[in-house]
Write an enzyme that holds these catalytic residues in place. Structure first.
Site, PDB file in Angstrom:
ATOM      1  N   LYS A 119      10.749  59.791  41.052  1.00 24.17           N
ATOM      2  CA  LYS A 119      10.371  60.472  39.959  1.00 24.17           C
ATOM      3  C   LYS A 119      11.459  60.714  38.874  1.00 24.17           C
ATOM      4  CE  LYS A 119       7.966  63.873  37.690  1.00 24.17           C
ATOM      5  NZ  LYS A 119       7.686  65.251  38.462  1.00 24.17           N
ATOM      6  N   GLY A 162       3.529  77.843  34.329  1.00 24.09           N
ATOM      7  CA  GLY A 162       3.530  76.777  33.371  1.00 24.09           C
ATOM      8  C   GLY A 162       2.314  75.859  33.560  1.00 24.09           C
ATOM      9  N   ASN A 164      11.876  60.978  29.233  1.00 23.70           N
ATOM     10  CA  ASN A 164      12.168  62.170  28.810  1.00 23.70           C
ATOM     11  C   ASN A 164      12.905  62.138  27.639  1.00 23.70           C
ATOM     12  OD1 ASN A 164      10.514  64.669  29.995  1.00 23.70           O
ATOM     13  ND2 ASN A 164      10.656  63.205  31.504  1.00 23.70           N
ATOM     14  N   GLU A 193      15.425  70.144  29.290  1.00 23.63           N
ATOM     15  CA  GLU A 193      15.815  70.284  30.717  1.00 23.63           C
ATOM     16  C   GLU A 193      16.784  68.919  31.082  1.00 23.63           C
ATOM     17  OE1 GLU A 193      13.316  71.357  34.901  1.00 23.63           O
ATOM     18  OE2 GLU A 193      12.279  70.133  33.262  1.00 23.63           O
TER      19      GLU A 193
END
Length: 328
Positions: A209, A14, A217, A290
């Protein structure tokens, strides 16, 4: 001069996988790629293309959808979404030899999180990311070096990556040793023009992170906003900030030290520009979100310590609804 491993495989091509493959191969390291479908066809026909702050990189590398075709490797980078890892771990077995390193380049809290720790959390499992223990059983954790990647990249076409922010990767042993293999890995990646750090506290970077992902997200899927909008526009910034503060409390409860204060964190996010999060890109393409590693894993750890995360929980629920995914 450090003697670098001679065989490197990027498993998963990806945006991040193509960025790594292009930089490492362009620096002269022997790289192969485990890929499938249209991406594999594109690599075989046209190679890998990367546009980043250093310009255009074009490389041709061996690629296959069968690990056995690529032969044993010294380092395997797992560049896949968390939900694809069980199948990928099974696929890479022919790549592994006695001293092969495996470097999971994944978002969210990793399945190896409690490996190498002492104290009351030692040996625990995060069920959201490894519900049946398949990852822990399928891969010897002694092979694993933790990795946190700060690379904002996207693929406008198969085997074509764009990454217009600086590259940073942080590596660390799960037991926090500064081992020779860790130092060698850092030097290898740095030789490819990627800023690389070796950490004695890799979980601090994991949480940094994870918090960045968690505060951006799910909200990006709900709102359709870019990073500069999420962290810059007042209403969205308020929601992102609330999620950020909840996650910081959970991280601190597990001993993490986050060096950036919330205000600076939000300002840095706003400065990333009109970047669409990886989860928003997946949503746009109709792919599964995800949410397990980025959201559910953090909620699971918060629940273990009875820490409330109401804003985060609601944002994850809304993102899950938008993505048409059932509640776990």
């Amino acid at each position: 001069m450090t003697s670098f491993p001679s065989r490197i495989c990027i498993a998963g091509a990806g945006a991040i996988g193509c960025t790594l493959a292009a930089r490492l191969a362009d620096a002269g390291h022997p790289v192969s790629v485990l890929a499938r479908g249209a991406t594999l066809a594109a690599i075989r026909q046209d190679g890998i293309h990367l546009d980043d702050l250093d310009g255009h990189h074009f490389v041709r590398v061996p690629a296959s959808d069968r690990a056995a075709d690529l032969g044993p490797q010294d380092i395997v980078f797992l560049c896949a979404k968390a939900d694809a890892l069980p199948a990928l771990v099974a696929d890479i077995q022919p790549l592994l030899q006695a001293d092969s390193l495996v470097v999971p380049v994944v978002n969210g809290l990793p399945w190896w999180y409690f490996h190498g720790l002492e104290g009351r959390f030692a040996g625990q499992r995060i069920h959201a990311v490894d519900p049946d223990g398949a990852l822990a059983e399928g891969l010897d954790l002694a092979r694993v070096i933790g990795c946190v990647v700060f690379i904002t990249a996207q693929c406008p076409a198969p085997a074509v990556a764009e990454a217009q922010n600086p590259h940073l990767m942080i590596f660390g042993e799960p037991d926090n040793r500064l081992s020779p293999r860790l130092r060698h890995l850092r030097e290898l990646v740095e030789s490819a023009g990627i800023e690389a750090r070796a950490s004695e506290r890799i979980r601090d970077s994991v949480w940094t992170k994870a918090i960045a992902n968690l505060s951006s997200n799910p909200l990006s899927v709900v709102s359709g906003a870019t990073l500069e909008q999420l962290y810059g526009q007042p209403g969205l910034r308020e929601l992102a900030g609330a999620c950020l503060r909840e996650a910081l409390l959970t991280a601190a409860a597990y001993g993490a030290r986050i060096d950036i204060d919330p205000q600076t964190f939000l300002d840095l996010g706003a400065g990333m520009g009109p970047v669409r999060t990886s989860m928003l890109q997946d949503y746009d393409k109709g792919r599964p979100l995800e949410l397990a590693a980025i959201g559910d894993a953090v909620l699971e750890l918060a629940d273990r310590l009875d820490l409330p995360m109401p804003v985060t929980r609601h944002l994850i629920a809304l993102a899950r609804f938008r993505g048409g995914q059932p509640r776990p």
